[in-house]
Structures are given as structure tokens and as C-alpha cells.
Design an enzyme around this catalytic site. Structure first.
Site, mmCIF file in Angstrom:
data_model
loop_
_atom_site.group_PDB
_atom_site.id
_atom_site.type_symbol
_atom_site.label_atom_id
_atom_site.label_comp_id
_atom_site.label_asym_id
_atom_site.label_seq_id
_atom_site.Cartn_x
_atom_site.Cartn_y
_atom_site.Cartn_z
ATOM 1 N N PRO A 1 0.882 -1.317 0.018
ATOM 2 C CA PRO A 1 -0.047 -0.045 0.019
ATOM 3 C C PRO A 1 0.911 1.316 0.020
ATOM 4 O O PRO A 1 1.988 1.483 0.541
ATOM 5 C CB PRO A 1 -0.873 0.001 1.184
ATOM 6 C CG PRO A 1 -0.123 -1.152 1.984
ATOM 7 C CD PRO A 1 0.564 -2.202 1.254
ATOM 8 N N ASN A 2 0.293 2.244 -0.637
ATOM 9 C CA ASN A 2 0.899 3.567 -0.760
ATOM 10 C C ASN A 2 2.045 3.635 -1.656
ATOM 11 O O ASN A 2 2.541 4.705 -2.143
ATOM 12 C CB ASN A 2 1.327 4.138 0.401
ATOM 13 C CG ASN A 2 -0.077 4.118 1.412
ATOM 14 O OD1 ASN A 2 -1.101 4.958 0.999
ATOM 15 N ND2 ASN A 2 -0.070 3.707 2.569
ATOM 16 N N ARG B 1 5.240 10.650 -2.202
ATOM 17 C CA ARG B 1 4.888 10.610 -1.059
ATOM 18 C C ARG B 1 6.054 10.736 -0.253
ATOM 19 O O ARG B 1 7.060 9.886 -0.649
ATOM 20 C CB ARG B 1 4.123 9.214 -1.035
ATOM 21 C CG ARG B 1 4.344 8.692 0.354
ATOM 22 C CD ARG B 1 4.180 7.183 0.410
ATOM 23 N NE ARG B 1 4.075 6.437 1.469
ATOM 24 C CZ ARG B 1 4.475 5.488 1.858
ATOM 25 N NH1 ARG B 1 4.984 4.580 1.091
ATOM 26 N NH2 ARG B 1 4.232 4.826 3.113
ATOM 27 N N TYR C 1 11.290 8.642 1.040
ATOM 28 C CA TYR C 1 11.211 7.537 -0.079
ATOM 29 C C TYR C 1 11.956 7.915 -1.392
ATOM 30 O O TYR C 1 11.861 7.157 -2.345
ATOM 31 C CB TYR C 1 9.984 7.183 -0.217
ATOM 32 C CG TYR C 1 9.338 6.437 0.985
ATOM 33 C CD1 TYR C 1 9.770 5.399 1.669
ATOM 34 C CD2 TYR C 1 8.040 7.255 1.591
ATOM 35 C CE1 TYR C 1 9.007 4.822 2.577
ATOM 36 C CE2 TYR C 1 7.844 6.681 2.636
ATOM 37 C CZ TYR C 1 8.106 5.200 3.212
ATOM 38 O OH TYR C 1 7.682 4.868 4.474
ATOM 39 N N ASN D 1 8.128 -5.751 -1.245
ATOM 40 C CA ASN D 1 8.098 -4.683 -0.584
ATOM 41 C C ASN D 1 6.492 -4.561 -0.084
ATOM 42 O O ASN D 1 5.679 -3.981 -0.694
ATOM 43 C CB ASN D 1 8.436 -3.327 -1.069
ATOM 44 C CG ASN D 1 8.570 -2.144 0.018
ATOM 45 O OD1 ASN D 1 7.937 -2.442 1.007
ATOM 46 N ND2 ASN D 1 9.161 -1.098 -0.359
ATOM 47 N N ALA E 1 3.295 -1.015 4.572
ATOM 48 C CA ALA E 1 2.852 -1.109 6.001
ATOM 49 C C ALA E 1 2.514 -2.296 6.316
ATOM 50 O O ALA E 1 2.510 -2.805 7.445
ATOM 51 C CB ALA E 1 1.764 0.034 6.097
ATOM 52 N N HIS F 1 4.310 -4.927 8.769
ATOM 53 C CA HIS F 1 4.383 -4.814 10.210
ATOM 54 C C HIS F 1 3.109 -5.488 10.906
ATOM 55 O O HIS F 1 3.075 -5.556 12.138
ATOM 56 C CB HIS F 1 4.406 -3.292 10.871
ATOM 57 C CG HIS F 1 5.679 -2.818 9.719
ATOM 58 N ND1 HIS F 1 6.643 -3.047 9.780
ATOM 59 C CD2 HIS F 1 5.281 -1.560 9.135
ATOM 60 C CE1 HIS F 1 7.569 -2.232 9.132
ATOM 61 N NE2 HIS F 1 6.643 -1.237 8.754
ATOM 62 N N ASP G 1 1.429 -16.003 5.833
ATOM 63 C CA ASP G 1 1.214 -17.439 5.532
ATOM 64 C C ASP G 1 1.192 -17.520 3.945
ATOM 65 O O ASP G 1 1.454 -18.939 3.352
ATOM 66 C CB ASP G 1 -0.244 -17.534 6.001
ATOM 67 C CG ASP G 1 -0.510 -17.703 7.490
ATOM 68 O OD1 ASP G 1 0.676 -17.916 8.072
ATOM 69 O OD2 ASP G 1 -1.630 -17.662 8.114
ATOM 70 N N GLU H 1 12.758 -9.616 0.717
ATOM 71 C CA GLU H 1 12.078 -8.650 1.407
ATOM 72 C C GLU H 1 13.026 -7.147 1.154
ATOM 73 O O GLU H 1 14.031 -7.100 1.390
ATOM 74 C CB GLU H 1 11.977 -8.781 2.868
ATOM 75 C CG GLU H 1 11.153 -7.603 3.623
ATOM 76 C CD GLU H 1 10.748 -8.066 4.861
ATOM 77 O OE1 GLU H 1 11.100 -9.168 5.501
ATOM 78 O OE2 GLU H 1 10.559 -7.087 5.908
ATOM 79 N N HIS I 1 12.818 -2.870 1.565
ATOM 80 C CA HIS I 1 12.381 -1.676 2.235
ATOM 81 C C HIS I 1 13.174 -0.723 1.544
ATOM 82 O O HIS I 1 14.397 -0.724 1.852
ATOM 83 C CB HIS I 1 12.286 -1.579 3.767
ATOM 84 C CG HIS I 1 11.402 -2.693 4.184
ATOM 85 N ND1 HIS I 1 9.833 -2.534 4.089
ATOM 86 C CD2 HIS I 1 11.695 -3.700 4.886
ATOM 87 C CE1 HIS I 1 9.773 -3.597 4.541
ATOM 88 N NE2 HIS I 1 10.310 -4.648 5.015
ATOM 89 N N ILE I 2 12.533 0.399 0.990
ATOM 90 C CA ILE I 2 13.132 1.689 0.565
ATOM 91 C C ILE I 2 14.015 2.386 1.597
ATOM 92 O O ILE I 2 15.093 2.790 1.630
ATOM 93 C CB ILE I 2 12.236 2.490 -0.122
ATOM 94 C CG1 ILE I 2 11.788 1.917 -1.437
ATOM 95 C CG2 ILE I 2 13.109 3.822 -0.512
ATOM 96 C CD1 ILE I 2 10.337 2.416 -2.107
ATOM 97 N N SER I 3 13.406 2.371 2.725
ATOM 98 C CA SER I 3 13.740 3.390 3.883
ATOM 99 C C SER I 3 14.503 2.222 4.753
ATOM 100 O O SER I 3 14.176 1.059 4.900
ATOM 101 C CB SER I 3 12.843 4.112 4.500
ATOM 102 O OG SER I 3 11.727 3.137 5.173
ATOM 103 N N ARG J 1 13.634 4.028 12.277
ATOM 104 C CA ARG J 1 12.445 4.719 12.067
ATOM 105 C C ARG J 1 11.760 4.280 13.515
ATOM 106 O O ARG J 1 11.968 3.754 14.394
ATOM 107 C CB ARG J 1 11.616 4.631 11.116
ATOM 108 C CG ARG J 1 12.437 5.080 9.677
ATOM 109 C CD ARG J 1 11.879 4.827 8.271
ATOM 110 N NE ARG J 1 10.617 5.820 8.164
ATOM 111 C CZ ARG J 1 9.599 5.607 7.367
ATOM 112 N NH1 ARG J 1 9.517 4.569 6.460
ATOM 113 N NH2 ARG J 1 8.556 6.242 7.635
ATOM 114 N N ARG K 1 7.855 0.129 13.283
ATOM 115 C CA ARG K 1 8.448 -0.282 11.941
ATOM 116 C C ARG K 1 9.549 -1.579 12.196
ATOM 117 O O ARG K 1 10.007 -2.150 11.138
ATOM 118 C CB ARG K 1 8.807 0.760 11.042
ATOM 119 C CG ARG K 1 7.807 1.656 10.600
ATOM 120 C CD ARG K 1 8.360 2.679 9.797
ATOM 121 N NE ARG K 1 7.408 4.024 9.728
ATOM 122 C CZ ARG K 1 6.447 4.151 9.075
ATOM 123 N NH1 ARG K 1 5.936 3.016 8.309
ATOM 124 N NH2 ARG K 1 5.486 5.152 9.233
#
Ligand code: DQA
Length: 147
Positions: free
Chosen positions: A11-12, A19, A24, A75, A78, A81, A88, A99, A101-103, A108, A112
Site C-alpha cells: 500500500p501507498n 509521497r 522515499y 516490499n 505497511a 508490520h 502465510d 524482502e 524496504h526503501i527506507s 524509524r 516499523r
């Protein structure tokens, strides 16, 4: 094994570039898709690059990858978390999972720092910016090659 790698975005991430660019960066998700497509071609793979704002949509994309793909780069944004459902689904996928994550999520907020997906992922890349997708692509390709 199929020569396809599925790359999933949660999402996002459709708003990437607009954003919170201070977190990001300025690249859009289309820029990331273009860079991944080019690298995958060099590595001898096609990619299925997708984004969904819905948990169930991501679960169904992971199910589809069971039939089509040699590896998954994800990725989960949200849902990283919060989502046992995505964990599953990934546990029902047989190939390598990376996996991204950009950040750097560990720099943070405390919420997170925990990832459900990391229990399944073969590796985690966080804080490398959008280059993390390319690093992950190289790594899943070498894991598939070594299987
Ligand atoms: C993110 C980090 C998550 O905590 C956040 O919810 C995101 C993006 C990242 O790429 O840094 O949406 O996965």
C-alpha cells in the site's frame, strides 16, 4: 522452473516519488519497474511487477506466483508490520523470497522494527533506497540459479 520473477509492492507505493520524498526519494514506481525490467533482462528473466493497496490483493498475487514464478521480491510496505496473511501466503510459495524496504525501517518508529514477512524471507534489504529492488533481484536470481 519458469524464468519469471514476481515483484510485489504494498500500500501507498503507487505514490512513490510524490509521497514523503525526504523518506522515499523522488523516483516513481514506474521508474523502479523500468530499472527492474532492464536488470532482469540482463539476468535472463522476465518480471511481473505489481502493486496493490489491498492485503487480499497481495495474498492473491502471491498465490498466482506459485504457478508462474521462480522467486518473489516483495516490499509489503505497511503490511510488513501487521500481516500474518501475507506471511502465510509466502509460506505457501516454494522459491526464494527477498524482502525490500526503501527506507531503513530500523532507524524509524519502533512499530516499523518488527516484520512478519522476515520470518519467511531469505534476505532483507532496508535503507538502500530504490536500488534495494535491484540488489534483491540479483540475489533472488542467484538463489534460483543455485537451486
Ligand atoms: C516501507 C517501510 C514501511 O514501514 C512503510 O509502511 C512503507 C514503505 C519502505 O519501503 O521503506 O510504506 O516498506
Amino acid at each position: 522452473m519458469p524464468k519469471l520473477i514476481t515483484i510485489l509492492n504494498g500500500p501507498n507505493l503507487n505514490l512513490l516519488g510524490k509521497r514523503q520524498p525526504e523518506v522515499y526519494g523522488h523516483e516513481t514506481l514506474d521508474d523502479v519497474k523500468r530499472a527492474c525490467t532492464a536488470l532482469a533482462a540482463e539476468l535472463g528473466y522476465d518480471i511481473d511487477f505489481q502493486q496493490s493497496n489491498y492485503e487480499g490483493g497481495l495474498v492473491e498475487m502471491i498465490h498466482a506466483a506459485r504457478e508462474t514464478s521462480a522467486a518473489i521480491v516483495i516490499n509489503p510496505a505497511a503490511y510488513t508490520h501487521t500481516s500474518v496473511a501475507i506471511l502465510d501466503a509466502l509460506n505457501a510459495f516454494d522459491g526464494p523470497v527477498g524482502e525490500v524496504h526503501i527506507s531503513n525501517v530500523h532507524k524509524r518508529e519502533a512499530f516499523r522494527h518488527h516484520s512478519y514477512v522476515s520470518q519467511r524471507a531469505d534476505f532483507v534489504i532496508a535503507g538502500a533506497g530504490t536500488e534495494g529492488y535491484l540488489l534483491a533481484l540479483r540475489r533472488v536470481a542467484s538463489l534460483v540459479g543455485g537451486m
